[in-house]
Design a protein around this motif. Structure first.
Motif, short mmCIF file in Angstrom:
data_model
loop_
_atom_site.label_atom_id
_atom_site.label_comp_id
_atom_site.label_asym_id
_atom_site.label_seq_id
_atom_site.Cartn_x
_atom_site.Cartn_y
_atom_site.Cartn_z
N LYS A 23 0.64 -1.16 -0.36
CA LYS A 23 0.17 0.01 0.03
C LYS A 23 1.01 1.29 -0.15
N SER A 24 1.79 1.41 1.08
CA SER A 24 2.64 2.40 1.01
C SER A 24 3.86 2.27 -0.13
N ARG A 28 2.59 5.63 -3.44
CA ARG A 28 3.91 6.82 -3.56
C ARG A 28 4.32 6.59 -5.11
N ARG A 96 -1.85 12.80 3.82
CA ARG A 96 -0.82 13.57 4.37
C ARG A 96 0.48 13.98 3.48
N ARG A 124 0.47 17.00 12.19
CA ARG A 124 1.71 16.52 12.05
C ARG A 124 2.55 17.46 11.14
N SER A 165 7.21 8.50 12.29
CA SER A 165 6.32 9.33 11.10
C SER A 165 6.61 8.70 9.31
N ALA A 166 6.92 7.95 9.29
CA ALA A 166 7.27 7.37 7.04
C ALA A 166 5.80 8.95 6.59
N GLN A 167 4.74 9.36 7.57
CA GLN A 167 3.91 9.51 6.58
C GLN A 167 4.28 11.61 6.92
N ILE A 311 4.26 -1.26 13.04
CA ILE A 311 3.32 0.11 14.09
C ILE A 311 1.69 -0.68 13.54
N ASP A 312 2.11 -1.09 12.44
CA ASP A 312 0.62 -1.90 11.25
C ASP A 312 0.26 -3.23 11.87
N LYS A 339 -4.51 5.72 14.46
CA LYS A 339 -4.78 5.17 13.48
C LYS A 339 -6.37 5.39 13.22
#
Ligand code: S3P
Length: 426
Positions: A23-24, A28, A96, A124, A165-167, A311-312, A339
């Motif tokens: 998904k990530s 992108r 984000r 954030r 946070s990668a976002q 985290i996920d 989340k």
């Protein structure tokens, strides 16, 4: 489809090559194509609600998209103002990262999302972006969507983020690519690094030194992206836990990204005693390969470091905790509260409904391994909560309701689950 009843299963040996694409990386890939000159080509794109919303937004921003069902070709002549409201659906990543991408684009843009996303914190990203000159606003002083963005010129920055946070990191890297000088972004713990890897692969000047990323603004458009999206380790992990908690089970999960910032949950499951092997088969932008998982009796562990790397996966890892011998603890995971649902509260209440003893903390919980019992659990609109308790059902039977959310990340989840056990839809 509103409810499912899962029937317990008795072991399986399986190869899965159709785990949902990452998904990530899918989000992108379509966004970054807008920064390239020429045509980007993306195969194995995740065709799920979250990422299809991002693809739709990219179209609304003027990209030319040709999709033959296998390869998505995207060419763009720069980001164009849209007369549409840009709908990110359920996706925090979409919203984000688009904030970072659009902050410097010419025009006015409105981003919104579903009822869950409209409750999630956006400050954030909006606060650090505003600090470098971005014109962003939303309810609660820019914290809640709908968000409006008027593209502006952005100043160079040295930003030290308080959250891993990668976002946030990705939004700031996207902003930095068009800022007026060299920028640095430092995070407290390394978060997933797909943005850095992919943009570097497209020719962007980005260097990473430990927790500090240095970004030189783009002098020209980037090279187009040519990518096959690997399988999503967060989705694969549901089936890893399925094998780890089921006596006589063994599974091979094929073509998964083996990026270290994404496979920490597999490492945690290994620490619990599960038999796991990794076999790298490819390396393009990311290491990619197969993960073998075999049942073994599990023991309790504490998870407190590198939280953003898993985290996920914490909701379904907690199902493994419930099947392990001893008390497992999760600490430093307050991010779970913001989340798709408050995942500390939804995991704790779900496990308690299944007869498991759980202590709740502000930043995590303690799970006492025991015997899972069949229960009725609601997903609270959160895909990972729905799939976690369905996996628990492999041990004890389970009824899980509010299932549409699974389409946000893993549309073929039930198809794969039915290779393992029977399910009844109500
Ligand atoms: C994501 C980053 C993570 C993760 C989310 C996807 C991404 O969020 O939970 O599912 O693609 O950048 P944070 O960066 O907010 O921790």
């Amino acid at each position: 489809m509103s409810r499912v009843v899962v029937i317990p299963c008795e072991g399986f040996t399986l190869n899965i090559s159709e785990i949902a694409p990452d998904k990530s990386i899918s989000h992108r890939s379509v966004m970054f194509a807008m920064l390239a000159e020429g045509t980007s080509e993306i195969t194995n794109f995740l065709r799920a609600e979250d990422t299809l919303n991002s693809l739709n937004i990219v179209k609304n921003l003027g990209a030319r998209v040709v999709d033959d069902g296998v390869t998505i070709k995207i060419s763009s002549e720069g980001i164009k103002e849209s007369s549409e409201i840009l709908d990110c659906g359920n996706s925090g990543t979409g919203m984000r990262l688009f904030c970072g991408l659009l902050s410097s684009a010419e025009g006015h843009f409105v981003l919104t999302g579903d009822e869950y996303l409209r409750r999630r914190p956006m400050k954030r990203v909006t606060a650090p972006l505003r600090n470098i000159g971005a014109k962003l606003d939303g309810r609660n002083d820019g914290d809640l969507a709908p968000l409006s963005i008027r593209g502006a010129s952005l100043q160079a920055f040295n930003y030290e983020s308080k959250i891993a946070s990668a976002q946030v990191k990705s939004a700031m890297i996207l902003a930095a690519l068009r800022a007026d000088g060299i920028c640095t972004y430092t995070e407290p713990e390394l978060s997933r690094d797909h943005t850095e890897r992919m943009l570097k692969g497209m020719g962007a000047e980005i260097s990473v030194d430990g927790l500090k990323t240095t970004i030189t603004p783009m002098k020209k458009l980037l090279s187009p992206l040519k990518i096959r999206v690997p399988a999503d380790p967060s989705s694969a992990f549901f089936f890893a836990v399925a094998a780890a908690i089921t006596p006589n089970a063994s599974i091979i999960l094929e073509g998964v990204t083996l990026n270290e910032t994404r496979i920490e949950a597999f490492r945690a499951l290994e620490r619990m005693g599960a038999n796991i092997k990794y076999e790298q088969t490819d390396d393009k932008y990311e290491p990619i390969g197969n993960i073998h998982v075999k049942y073994a009796p599990l023991k309790a562990i504490t998870v407190e470091d590198n939280i953003s790397w898993l985290i996920d996966e914490l909701p379904v890892l907690s199902i493994a905790f419930a099947c392990a011998d001893g008390e497992s603890i999760i600490k430093n995971a307050e991010e779970l509260r913001v989340k798709e649902s408050d995942r500390i509260s939804t995991v704790v209440s779900g496990l308690r409904a299944c007869g498991i003893e759980v202590d709740e903390y502000e930043d995590g919980y303690k799970v006492k391994g025991g015997v899972l019992k069949a229960a009725k659990v609601d997903s609270h609109g959160d895909h990972r909560i729905a799939m976690s308790f369905i996996i628990a059902g492999l041990r004890c039977g389970m009824e899980v309701s509010d299932l549409d959310c699974i389409n946000t990340s893993f549309p073929n989840f039930f198809e794969l689950l039915q290779k393992i056990t029977k399910v009844e839809f109500k």
